[in-house]
Design a protein around this motif. Structure first.
Motif, mmCIF file in Angstrom:
data_model
loop_
_atom_site.group_PDB
_atom_site.id
_atom_site.type_symbol
_atom_site.label_atom_id
_atom_site.label_comp_id
_atom_site.label_asym_id
_atom_site.label_seq_id
_atom_site.Cartn_x
_atom_site.Cartn_y
_atom_site.Cartn_z
ATOM 1 N N GLU A 134 -10.554 -80.144 44.228
ATOM 2 C CA GLU A 134 -9.578 -79.069 44.430
ATOM 3 C C GLU A 134 -9.104 -78.510 43.095
ATOM 4 O OE1 GLU A 134 -8.805 -77.627 47.213
ATOM 5 O OE2 GLU A 134 -10.235 -78.961 48.215
ATOM 6 N N ALA A 135 -8.965 -79.370 42.095
ATOM 7 C CA ALA A 135 -8.520 -78.887 40.788
ATOM 8 C C ALA A 135 -9.575 -78.005 40.132
ATOM 9 C CB ALA A 135 -8.193 -80.070 39.887
ATOM 10 N N ASN A 136 -10.877 -78.269 40.404
ATOM 11 C CA ASN A 136 -11.944 -77.496 39.778
ATOM 12 C C ASN A 136 -12.450 -76.344 40.654
ATOM 13 O OD1 ASN A 136 -13.075 -78.863 37.097
ATOM 14 N ND2 ASN A 136 -12.436 -80.528 38.471
ATOM 15 N N ARG A 137 -11.915 -76.243 41.867
ATOM 16 C CA ARG A 137 -12.424 -75.208 42.766
ATOM 17 C C ARG A 137 -12.197 -73.788 42.220
ATOM 18 N NH1 ARG A 137 -14.160 -75.960 47.655
ATOM 19 N NH2 ARG A 137 -13.130 -77.990 47.827
ATOM 20 N N PRO A 138 -10.996 -73.440 41.643
ATOM 21 C CA PRO A 138 -10.826 -72.079 41.104
ATOM 22 C C PRO A 138 -11.867 -71.741 40.045
ATOM 23 C CG PRO A 138 -8.716 -73.164 41.314
ATOM 24 C CD PRO A 138 -9.737 -74.205 41.569
ATOM 25 N N LEU A 139 -12.265 -72.735 39.207
ATOM 26 C CA LEU A 139 -13.265 -72.479 38.176
ATOM 27 C C LEU A 139 -14.618 -72.173 38.807
ATOM 28 C CD1 LEU A 139 -13.947 -72.434 35.162
ATOM 29 C CD2 LEU A 139 -14.385 -74.895 35.286
ATOM 30 N N LEU A 178 -18.019 -84.987 35.491
ATOM 31 C CA LEU A 178 -19.219 -84.712 36.280
ATOM 32 C C LEU A 178 -19.111 -83.379 37.013
ATOM 33 C CD1 LEU A 178 -20.058 -88.217 37.804
ATOM 34 C CD2 LEU A 178 -21.174 -87.064 35.891
ATOM 35 N N VAL A 179 -17.952 -83.117 37.630
ATOM 36 C CA VAL A 179 -17.797 -81.884 38.406
ATOM 37 C C VAL A 179 -17.760 -80.666 37.479
ATOM 38 C CG1 VAL A 179 -16.267 -80.625 39.975
ATOM 39 C CG2 VAL A 179 -16.659 -83.073 40.314
ATOM 40 N N SER A 180 -17.001 -80.765 36.365
ATOM 41 C CA SER A 180 -16.916 -79.619 35.456
ATOM 42 C C SER A 180 -18.263 -79.327 34.805
ATOM 43 C CB SER A 180 -15.848 -79.870 34.394
ATOM 44 O OG SER A 180 -16.178 -81.009 33.615
ATOM 45 N N LYS A 233 -20.322 -75.932 34.962
ATOM 46 C CA LYS A 233 -20.651 -75.296 33.690
ATOM 47 C C LYS A 233 -22.131 -74.944 33.606
ATOM 48 C CE LYS A 233 -18.612 -77.161 30.276
ATOM 49 N NZ LYS A 233 -18.236 -78.107 29.192
ATOM 50 N N TYR A 234 -23.029 -75.835 34.128
ATOM 51 C CA TYR A 234 -24.462 -75.636 33.949
ATOM 52 C C TYR A 234 -25.156 -75.040 35.173
ATOM 53 C CZ TYR A 234 -24.113 -78.206 29.571
ATOM 54 O OH TYR A 234 -23.782 -78.595 28.293
ATOM 55 N N SER A 235 -24.445 -74.901 36.310
ATOM 56 C CA SER A 235 -25.067 -74.293 37.494
ATOM 57 C C SER A 235 -25.038 -72.769 37.369
ATOM 58 C CB SER A 235 -24.337 -74.724 38.760
ATOM 59 O OG SER A 235 -24.529 -76.105 38.992
ATOM 60 N N TYR A 236 -26.035 -72.138 37.995
ATOM 61 C CA TYR A 236 -26.115 -70.677 37.948
ATOM 62 C C TYR A 236 -25.043 -70.071 38.841
ATOM 63 C CZ TYR A 236 -30.651 -71.632 35.869
ATOM 64 O OH TYR A 236 -31.647 -72.087 35.067
ATOM 65 N N ARG A 275 -20.223 -72.288 45.178
ATOM 66 C CA ARG A 275 -19.643 -73.006 46.298
ATOM 67 C C ARG A 275 -19.513 -74.477 45.919
ATOM 68 N NH1 ARG A 275 -23.301 -72.648 51.108
ATOM 69 N NH2 ARG A 275 -21.499 -73.624 52.144
ATOM 70 N N LEU A 276 -18.313 -75.048 46.093
ATOM 71 C CA LEU A 276 -18.058 -76.459 45.798
ATOM 72 C C LEU A 276 -17.842 -77.170 47.130
ATOM 73 C CD1 LEU A 276 -17.668 -78.655 43.679
ATOM 74 C CD2 LEU A 276 -15.262 -77.999 43.528
#
Length: 613
Positions: free
Chosen positions: A471-476, A508-510, A514-517, A483-484
């Motif tokens: 949830e903390a990384n969803r806005p990014l 891991l999530v960030s 960062k590296y996904s298209y 899609r997360l």
């Protein structure tokens, strides 16, 4: 008329020659006339400058006592028939078997040849000649006696040679066993006296190479340095003299202070032996010269009560030839002892240096531990005191952006002002974000360098923790159109450090974001698998190349793929994940089907390792 007186002046009695200068013979016969005739016939006899010492016995029993007492008898002139018909023959057996006298020559004389036939006696008894008294004239007695003495002399020489060789052979191992120069020198003098079979005095003097003489001070029996006599210029360039051992009247030279001179009567002999470098034999004093392979020189001065025979000289020369090895053995042993002492001293010194170095290292390690703890504490303070205010700044900048958007359509001419305000707010947000990244990098570096990280263990719901991180990384993720998705099992409780686990999951999530298209899907799964708890993050990024597989989870290792949104990377994220997993008894893993196929990064925790409540 006066009577003339004629006074006869008796001849001066000739001094009886010493026993060492005569040939001893025994006349054994029950007829006194035989004794008188023999003495008369041999009066004035001399061989090799030695006269005769004639002993007499008148019976076999008397002869036994005489021969048992006098073991220096060379010739026995023996009658066969005395108190019994075979008394002489029984005496022969006594001499050969009981007295073990094999060198004494026995000339059998008989007045009754038929009583003891010559052939049987020669065969059955160990005699050297058989003569009838009637045929033994003065000339024949002279001839027989001379031949017997020659044979006796040769046999004695052979016997002395054999005995001397046995002494040399027996002495060699004993001399080689000596480990002290003084003990060896004393042993040499003892063996020389035994070899010569005489009472003799002696002194043994050493002249060493200057280097050896400086390194070694010969010790006495009490461990004190031995004395010597000053070599000075007489010692030559090879060093000074040193008295190693002395016996008899020369024993007093051992233990004297260096520089004490020898007796004026023997010092020139010793110096001459060193100068000539050879043996020298005199009537009473002889010198032996020995040179060792190590360069040392030894002179032994021997003082005997009789001149040395040719056999004595040959044997003593042979013994001197063996002494070089014995002295070299002692010299090498002493060198080895000195080397061992030096080595032991060096080992002790080196050990002390290592102990001091270890103490310094222990002190430095303690200092480093304190510095590392202080660094971690300072960085924690930075995280606490700076990161929270920066988060507030970011939040307020978002609010300002929202407020600026709400004021659109207000007074004309204010669009430029709002654009300028929006630009400044973007600058604030960018700077705050960069500062937060820098603080995260410092914190990660501090954790990797920490030597004694302590976990604050408490019950943690691994699935709930993953949900919070997502949830903390969803806005990014949404800002990049990604899609997360979460695939979380029910509550999975383990005992661990919630903050550390949160940091690992966040990395891991960030990283996946960062590296996904843009437009890709990221899936976070938490489940129990084969008795382990597994947290896995799968992305649809560029995947892992063969080069990446060999350097995953290393510090400051950047992968070949680049962040798809222009984000920065410190190369520490995966190493932090690995460290946190290992601190909890687990491990970090990564897999990929190949370049362009995405990748899966996971942490696996054995339930028994993390202490499931």
């Amino acid at each position: 008329m006066d009577d003339d007186w004629l006074e006869l002046i008796p001849d001066e009695a000739a001094e009886a020659p010493g026993r060492a200068g005569t040939w001893t013979i025994a006349v054994i016969d029950d007829d006194p006339a035989v004794h008188e005739g023999t003495r008369y016939a041999l009066a004035g006899y001399s061989l090799d400058g030695r006269g005769l010492d004639i002993l007499s016995a008148h019976s076999g029993q008397e002869a036994r006592a005489l021969l048992a007492e006098r073991r220096d008898v060379a010739i026995v002139l023996l009658d066969v028939v005395m108190e019994t018909d075979d008394a002489g023959l029984q005496l022969i057996d006594y001499i050969r078997r009981e007295l073990k006298e094999e060198t004494v020559r026995i000339i059998l004389r008989t007045g009754q040849p038929g009583q003891a036939p010559e052939r049987r006696v020669i065969v059955d008894y160990d005699i050297n000649d058989y003569k009838a008294k009637t045929e033994l004239t003065a000339d024949k007695l002279f001839t027989s006696l001379t031949a017997a003495l020659r044979a006796y002399q040769q046999l004695r020489r052979l016997d002395e040679t054999r005995r001397g060789l046995e002494i040399i052979i027996d002495a060699a191992p004993m001399l080689l066993d000596h480990k002290s120069m003084q003990r060896l020198a004393e042993g040499v003098l003892t063996q020389v006296a035994s070899l010569l079979n005489v009472d003799c005095a002696g002194i043994l003097v050493l002249r060493e190479d200057e280097r050896e003489a400086g390194d070694r001070a010969p010790a006495g029996s009490d461990g004190a340095p031995q004395g010597g006599f000053e070599g000075g210029s007489k010692g030559g360039p090879q060093g000074g003299f040193c008295v190693l051992a002395g016996s008899g009247l020369y024993g007093g030279y051992v233990g004297r202070d260096p520089g004490w001179p020898l007796d004026p009567g023997i010092q020139p002999l010793v110096e001459q032996a060193f100068a000539a470098r050879r043996h020298s034999f005199g009537d009473g004093l002889s010198t032996l010269y020995v040179q060792t392979a190590s360069g040392s020189e030894i002179v032994a001065l021997i003082d005997t009560d009789r001149p040395l025979s040719d056999t004595d000289r040959a044997l003593i020369t042979l013994l001197a030839g063996r002494l070089s090895v014995a002295f070299d053995n002692v010299i090498l042993y002493e060198r080895l002892q000195r080397a061992n002492v030096t080595l032991e001293q060096r080992v002790v010194e080196r050990t002390a240096e290592l102990i001091r170095a270890n103490r310094r290292l222990d002190m430095q390690r303690s200092d480093l531990r304190r510095a590392n703890s202080l660094k971690t504490e300072i960085l924690g303070t930075i995280a606490h005191d700076l990161k929270n205010p920066l988060s507030v700044i970011l939040g307020r900048s978002e609010m300002l952006t929202d407020l600026i958007g709400l004021d659109q359509g207000a007074a004309p001419g204010s669009d430029d002002a709002r654009a300028a305000m929006r630009t400044q707010v973007d600058h604030i947000r960018t700077s705050a974000t960069r500062l937060i990244d820098m603080i995260d990098s410092l914190m990660a570096d501090a954790m990797n360098d920490a030597l004694d990280i302590t976990l604050r263990r408490e019950p943690v719901d691994l699935a709930g923790l993953a949900r919070e991180v997502c949830e903390a990384n969803r806005p990014l993720a949404e800002s990049k159109g990604q899609r997360l998705i979460t695939d979380l099992a029910g509550p999975l409780q383990l005992c661990g450090d919630a903050e550390r686990l949160r940091e690992a999951l966040d990395n891991l999530v960030s990283n996946a974001i960062k590296y996904s298209y843009p437009g890709g899907t990221i899936t976070v799964r938490v489940r129990a698998e084969a008795g382990d708890y597994v947290c896995a993050v799968a992305d649809q990024g560029p995947g892992l190349s063969p080069e990446d597989a060999g350097r995953l989870f290393g510090r400051y290792q950047r992968l070949s793929a680049k962040p798809t949104g222009g984000e920065g990377s410190t190369g520490l994220g995966l190493s932090i994940v690995k460290r946190i997993a290992e601190l909890h008894g687990g491990r970090a893993e990564a897999s990929s089907d190949g370049p362009g196929q995405g990748a899966v990064f996971s942490m696996r925790f054995p339930k028994e390792a993390v202490g499931v409540p």
